[in-house]
Design an enzyme around this catalytic site. Structure first.
Site, PDB file in Angstrom:
ATOM      1  CB  SER A  24      -0.942   0.062   1.186  1.00 54.37           C
ATOM      2  OG  SER A  24      -0.120   0.232   2.514  1.00 54.37           O
ATOM      3  CB  SER A  25       0.212   4.711  -0.089  1.00 55.51           C
ATOM      4  OG  SER A  25      -0.800   4.906   0.866  1.00 55.51           O
ATOM      5  CB  CYS A  26       1.523   2.855   4.814  1.00 59.97           C
ATOM      6  SG  CYS A  26       1.127   1.225   4.702  1.00 59.97           S
ATOM      7  N   GLY A  27       3.815   1.317   2.396  1.00 53.96           N
ATOM      8  CA  GLY A  27       4.870   0.681   2.231  1.00 53.96           C
ATOM      9  C   GLY A  27       4.559  -0.729   2.309  1.00 53.96           C
TER      10      GLY A  27
END
Length: 257
Positions: free
Chosen positions: A106-109
């Site tokens: 996801s965009s958080c890694g």
């Protein structure tokens, strides 16, 4: 297209202004499929995509021999490009496994212990051989700009170069993304049957751990970057036995120890 025209208003320090046109680097979504299975979307320069297919596949550990790729097809789509890669059937289990890990990104890694283990997988040891002479590295640095036509036009494109042991630049690939440029270089080498032959890779970027991993997986003995490394990049290079030279500038460079 790797470039397109851009319109600007040029404002000088003395207060003058004029309308100008200059080329800008284009970023194109490149959707990658393996045997019909959607795998990834990269933002890249739409050039040398066959090289990207081979280099990206090697960096993802989906191939270890160029013969394991049967075919590469590039198709224009409404909002980008589609890169369709056909692998040998015995490589498809690796694709399915990597897709399984990718679905929780996801965009958080990278999320989840499964992904954390995948993020720092063990690297092959590099046969470092003899280090390039300092003069060879400085010679390559001095010549690199003459092999960057896209960057000369736009000022916004990275380069990855294969340099001989004497510092002569043998092959260069450019891209808006530093990772893509290196993948394209490695892919071009795979397709042409080129080896490092005691030479080194020169990258016009900072040294991230991903670039170190790409170098190790490609058997590159020495990685040279014009900007600084991250701590993890140094650690991963040491683990792989990869020689790392960073902050390589016309007057000095740092050899990681």
């Amino acid at each position: 297209m790797a470039t397109r025209p851009g319109l600007f208003r040029r404002i000088s320090a003395t207060g003058g202004a004029e309308s100008i046109e200059r080329l800008v680097a284009d970023e194109t979504p490149i959707a990658i499929e393996y045997n019909g299975l959607g795998y990834a979307v990269l933002m890249a320069s739409a050039a040398d995509l066959d090289d990207l297919a081979y280099g990206f596949s090697r960096a993802e550990r989906l191939i270890d021999d160029p013969a394991q790729i049967i075919d590469v097809d590039t198709h224009a789509a409404e909002q980008g490009m589609l890169l369709r890669i056909t692998l040998r059937e015995d490589r498809l289990a690796l694709v399915a496994e990597r897709v399984r890990h990718r679905v929780s990104e996801s965009s958080c890694g990278l999320c989840g212990i499964e992904n954390l283990e995948q993020a720092l997988r063990s690297l092959p040891r590099v046969e470092a051989g003899t280090a390039p002479a300092d003069a060879a590295v400085f010679a390559a640095l001095d010549a690199l700009h003459r092999h960057q036509p896209l960057n000369a036009q736009t000022g916004a494109v990275h380069a990855a170069a294969l340099c001989g042991a004497d510092g002569a630049i043998r092959l260069v690939r450019e891209d808006v993304g530093r990772h893509n440029a290196f993948d394209k270089l490695i892919g071009a080498m795979l397709r042409a049957g080129l080896d490092w032959d005691g030479g080194f890779a020169l990258l016009s970027s900072r040294c991230s751990f991903e670039l170190v991993e790409k170098a190790a997986l490609a058997g590159c003995p020495t990685l040279v970057t014009v900007s600084a490394p991250t701590g993890l990049a140094i650690d991963r290079a040491r683990d792989a036995g990869l020689r790392l030279i960073v902050l390589a500038r016309p007057d000095a460079m740092l050899a990681a120890t």
